[in-house]
Design an enzyme around this catalytic site. Structure first.
Site, PDB file in Angstrom:
ATOM      1  N   ASP A 102       0.821  -1.221   0.000  1.00 31.02           N
ATOM      2  CA  ASP A 102       0.000   0.000   0.000  1.00 31.02           C
ATOM      3  C   ASP A 102       0.849   1.262   0.000  1.00 31.02           C
ATOM      4  O   ASP A 102       0.434   2.301   0.490  1.00 31.02           O
ATOM      5  CB  ASP A 102      -0.951   0.002   1.197  1.00 31.02           C
ATOM      6  CG  ASP A 102      -0.225   0.002   2.534  1.00 31.02           C
ATOM      7  OD1 ASP A 102       1.026  -0.024   2.546  1.00 31.02           O
ATOM      8  OD2 ASP A 102      -0.908   0.028   3.582  1.00 31.02           O
ATOM      9  N   GLY A 139       6.135   4.438  13.419  1.00 34.45           N
ATOM     10  CA  GLY A 139       7.194   3.914  14.269  1.00 34.45           C
ATOM     11  C   GLY A 139       8.395   4.841  14.212  1.00 34.45           C
ATOM     12  O   GLY A 139       8.717   5.391  13.151  1.00 34.45           O
ATOM     13  N   GLU A 154       7.165   1.437  18.077  1.00 30.79           N
ATOM     14  CA  GLU A 154       5.871   1.804  17.511  1.00 30.79           C
ATOM     15  C   GLU A 154       5.220   2.924  18.324  1.00 30.79           C
ATOM     16  O   GLU A 154       5.521   3.116  19.505  1.00 30.79           O
ATOM     17  CB  GLU A 154       4.949   0.576  17.459  1.00 30.79           C
ATOM     18  CG  GLU A 154       5.472  -0.566  16.602  1.00 30.79           C
ATOM     19  CD  GLU A 154       5.667  -0.178  15.150  1.00 30.79           C
ATOM     20  OE1 GLU A 154       4.876   0.645  14.637  1.00 30.79           O
ATOM     21  OE2 GLU A 154       6.620  -0.669  14.523  1.00 30.79           O
ATOM     22  N   ASN A 169       9.958   5.170  10.618  1.00 30.38           N
ATOM     23  CA  ASN A 169      10.088   3.933   9.861  1.00 30.38           C
ATOM     24  C   ASN A 169       9.047   3.922   8.744  1.00 30.38           C
ATOM     25  O   ASN A 169       7.856   4.086   8.993  1.00 30.38           O
ATOM     26  CB  ASN A 169       9.874   2.747  10.807  1.00 30.38           C
ATOM     27  CG  ASN A 169       9.860   1.423  10.078  1.00 30.38           C
ATOM     28  OD1 ASN A 169      10.446   1.282   9.009  1.00 30.38           O
ATOM     29  ND2 ASN A 169       9.195   0.436  10.669  1.00 30.38           N
ATOM     30  N   ARG A 332     -16.271   5.884 -30.416  1.00 27.94           N
ATOM     31  CA  ARG A 332     -16.452   4.727 -29.546  1.00 27.94           C
ATOM     32  C   ARG A 332     -15.509   3.593 -29.943  1.00 27.94           C
ATOM     33  O   ARG A 332     -14.841   3.659 -30.985  1.00 27.94           O
ATOM     34  CB  ARG A 332     -17.918   4.298 -29.586  1.00 27.94           C
ATOM     35  CG  ARG A 332     -18.848   5.323 -28.929  1.00 27.94           C
ATOM     36  CD  ARG A 332     -20.301   5.005 -29.177  1.00 27.94           C
ATOM     37  NE  ARG A 332     -20.662   3.684 -28.679  1.00 27.94           N
ATOM     38  CZ  ARG A 332     -21.802   3.056 -28.979  1.00 27.94           C
ATOM     39  NH1 ARG A 332     -22.681   3.648 -29.790  1.00 27.94           N
ATOM     40  NH2 ARG A 332     -22.066   1.865 -28.490  1.00 27.94           N
ATOM     41  N   LYS A 350     -18.696   4.499 -34.285  1.00 27.84           N
ATOM     42  CA  LYS A 350     -18.473   3.292 -33.497  1.00 27.84           C
ATOM     43  C   LYS A 350     -18.133   2.129 -34.415  1.00 27.84           C
ATOM     44  O   LYS A 350     -18.794   1.908 -35.435  1.00 27.84           O
ATOM     45  CB  LYS A 350     -19.722   2.930 -32.691  1.00 27.84           C
ATOM     46  CG  LYS A 350     -19.521   1.731 -31.780  1.00 27.84           C
ATOM     47  CD  LYS A 350     -20.758   0.871 -31.597  1.00 27.84           C
ATOM     48  CE  LYS A 350     -21.315   0.350 -32.871  1.00 27.84           C
ATOM     49  NZ  LYS A 350     -21.760  -1.031 -32.864  1.00 27.84           N
ATOM     50  N   HIS A 362     -21.023  17.140 -39.008  1.00 29.67           N
ATOM     51  CA  HIS A 362     -21.922  17.460 -37.908  1.00 29.67           C
ATOM     52  C   HIS A 362     -23.132  16.546 -37.885  1.00 29.67           C
ATOM     53  O   HIS A 362     -23.609  16.068 -38.909  1.00 29.67           O
ATOM     54  CB  HIS A 362     -22.410  18.922 -37.977  1.00 29.67           C
ATOM     55  CG  HIS A 362     -22.348  19.532 -39.331  1.00 29.67           C
ATOM     56  ND1 HIS A 362     -21.558  20.608 -39.630  1.00 29.67           N
ATOM     57  CD2 HIS A 362     -22.956  19.179 -40.492  1.00 29.67           C
ATOM     58  CE1 HIS A 362     -21.688  20.915 -40.905  1.00 29.67           C
ATOM     59  NE2 HIS A 362     -22.529  20.064 -41.448  1.00 29.67           N
ATOM     60  N   ARG A 439     -36.768   9.477 -51.610  1.00 29.17           N
ATOM     61  CA  ARG A 439     -37.682  10.288 -50.812  1.00 29.17           C
ATOM     62  C   ARG A 439     -38.960  10.526 -51.620  1.00 29.17           C
ATOM     63  O   ARG A 439     -38.977  10.389 -52.847  1.00 29.17           O
ATOM     64  CB  ARG A 439     -37.040  11.624 -50.436  1.00 29.17           C
ATOM     65  CG  ARG A 439     -36.761  12.536 -51.611  1.00 29.17           C
ATOM     66  CD  ARG A 439     -36.027  13.791 -51.198  1.00 29.17           C
ATOM     67  NE  ARG A 439     -35.857  14.701 -52.312  1.00 29.17           N
ATOM     68  CZ  ARG A 439     -34.726  15.344 -52.600  1.00 29.17           C
ATOM     69  NH1 ARG A 439     -33.651  15.143 -51.846  1.00 29.17           N
ATOM     70  NH2 ARG A 439     -34.662  16.183 -53.620  1.00 29.17           N
TER      71      ARG A 439
END
Length: 460
Positions: A102, A139, A154, A169, A332, A350, A362, A439
């Site tokens: 850690d 410590g 400690e 420590n 994507r 995508k 656009h 159309r």
């Protein structure tokens, strides 16, 4: 010189208030355990042993075959954790680094210096220490009048004098491997915590007149152990500063580095300009001369040199040189853009390949498509790629012109140099060099508007 490493990663991390094992919380895109292990590799250990416990399979999966593993069923202190590694390292000649999983800010350079100090001073044990402005909770390193380390005490066991000491420590050590495990057989739980303290081996070595030393860190931040979310945020801040400083030294310009988030594995070439509030994550590479403007978010993607990305999101995509994206575009996963492609505002792409110099300026959706070079995709164009069950592909040839508000119903092929009229719905193959109109014919009825409720004449 043979080196070994023991990484302590068995703790639950109660103060994190999380179901995730403590060492698997991330700092700048990598788990704390990964940060520590990468630094440990700087000493080239012949064998690394990771002590696991809480949700051990999740921890094991992070390092996989990079480390040996031993299981600590009960957490009875740091000394007990190191005892678990004896089955892997017993009887081996060499130097063993012991480090907590850690401590994500420790650097490989510091660990290498620690090992070198240990070897050059012929120590049986060397403690990595630091000077703390506020040492509470750590410590303390207790030295005699000659400056020799005599013990580590400690916080809960320290007397008034010892609590005033500033040298602390860090929880990282190097030991003579054989002597470490011999000394561990002599420690007890006779302390305020009722645990096996690894630090007690120092007193054992001193009692045997064996040499114990301490190597002091130059940067206190490296000593940070993360026990709660506050410390995690501190580690994130320090790591972020390190990362941006590294890139600045290597020729990257940041207009506002405090607002930028860049993860550990991101690569950025020289002469890139990064504005504020930019996020770069995962295995992303940014080519030289690229500009990333305010608000851009990129993850696991390759951006070619000389590109301009304006306030857009890019995920798992590959962009060649000279591409322009945005503002407000979304690339994507599975998107590939060839040289000098332009993807404009409110365009989503995508799982598609778009050929060089093609423009979609656009208000467009391009999904599961193969688009040729020098194609113009008009505003409002939609590739209809999904029927509710399956995805289908749209193929558009080179130099095609897709009129505004075209709806392309896949599976569909539009040939080279073909043109679709604005407002068309296209569901059948369009041959090369063709014009397609899909159309309804316009019908104009003069004077009919006067019959409708909205007409001004109806309000009289």
């Amino acid at each position: 010189m043979t080196n070994y490493a023991i990484i302590l990663a068995a703790g639950k991390g109660t103060r994190m208030t999380s179901d995730l094992p403590k060492v698997l919380h991330k700092v700048s895109g990598l788990t704390m355990l990964e940060h520590v292990f990468r630094s440990v590799k700087a000493i080239s250990p012949e064998k690394a042993v990771t002590v696991i416990g809480h949700k051990s399979e999740k921890v094991r999966a992070v390092l996989a075959d990079q480390s040996a593993f031993v299981h600590q069923t009960e957490q009875l202190g740091t000394g007990h954790a190191v005892m678990m590694a004896e089955t892997q390292l017993e009887g081996l000649e060499g130097h063993t680094l012991v480090i907590a999983g850690d401590t994500p800010l420790i650097t490989g350079e510091s660990l290498k210096s620690l090992i070198d100090f240990h070897v050059n001073h012929k120590n049986v044990a060397t403690i990595l220490t630091a000077t703390a402005q506020d040492p509470f909770g750590y410590g303390r390193i207790v030295r005699n009048k000659d400056g020799e380390v005599i013990k580590i005490v400690e916080q809960k066991d320290a007397n008034e004098y010892e609590q005033q000491l500033k040298e602390i420590n860090t929880g990282t050590y190097v030991f003579d491997n054989k002597r470490l495990f011999e000394a561990l057989k002599c420690i007890t739980t006779n302390n305020a915590q009722g645990e096996y303290y690894l630090t007690d081996v120092v007193a054992i070595f001193r009692a045997n007149k064996e040499k114990v030393g301490a190597y002091i860190l130059r940067d206190f931040n490296e000593s940070l152990g993360v026990n709660d979310r506050v410390a995690l945020a501190t580690a994130e801040t320090v790591m972020r500063q390190r990362i941006t400083q590294k890139h600045m030294v290597n020729g990257v310009t940041f207009q506002n580095p405090e607002t930028v988030y860049i993860e550990s594995d991101v690569e950025i070439a020289p002469d890139v300009l990064i504005e504020g509030n930019v996020t770069l994550k995962g295995r992303t590479h940014i080519g030289s001369g690229t500009v990333l403007t305010n608000g851009t978010y990129i993850v696991d993607s390759e951006i070619g040199q000389g590109s301009i990305i304006t306030n857009s999101m890019i995920e798992s995509s590959v962009l060649a040189a000279g591409v322009t994206v945005g503002p407000y575009a979304h690339l994507r996963p599975g998107t590939t853009l060839d040289r000098e492609v332009h993807i404009g505002n409110f365009v989503e792409v995508k799982g598609s390949h778009i050929g060089e110099k093609t423009k979609a300026g656009h208000l467009t959706y391009i999904g599961n498509a193969q688009v040729g070079s020098s194609v113009n995709v008009g505003a409002g164009t939609i590739t209809v790629n999904y029927d509710g069950q399956n995805k289908y592909e749209t193929v558009i040839g080179d130099h095609a012109f897709i009129g505004s508000n075209s709806t392309l119903i896949a599976p569909l092929e539009v040939g080279d140099n073909a043109l679709t009229a604005a407002g068309s719905t296209i569901s059948k193959t369009v041959p090369a060099d063709s014009i397609v109109i899909g159309r309804s014919r316009q019908v104009t009825k003069e004077g009919y508007a006067k019959r409708l409720a909205h007409h001004p004449s109806r309000s009289k």
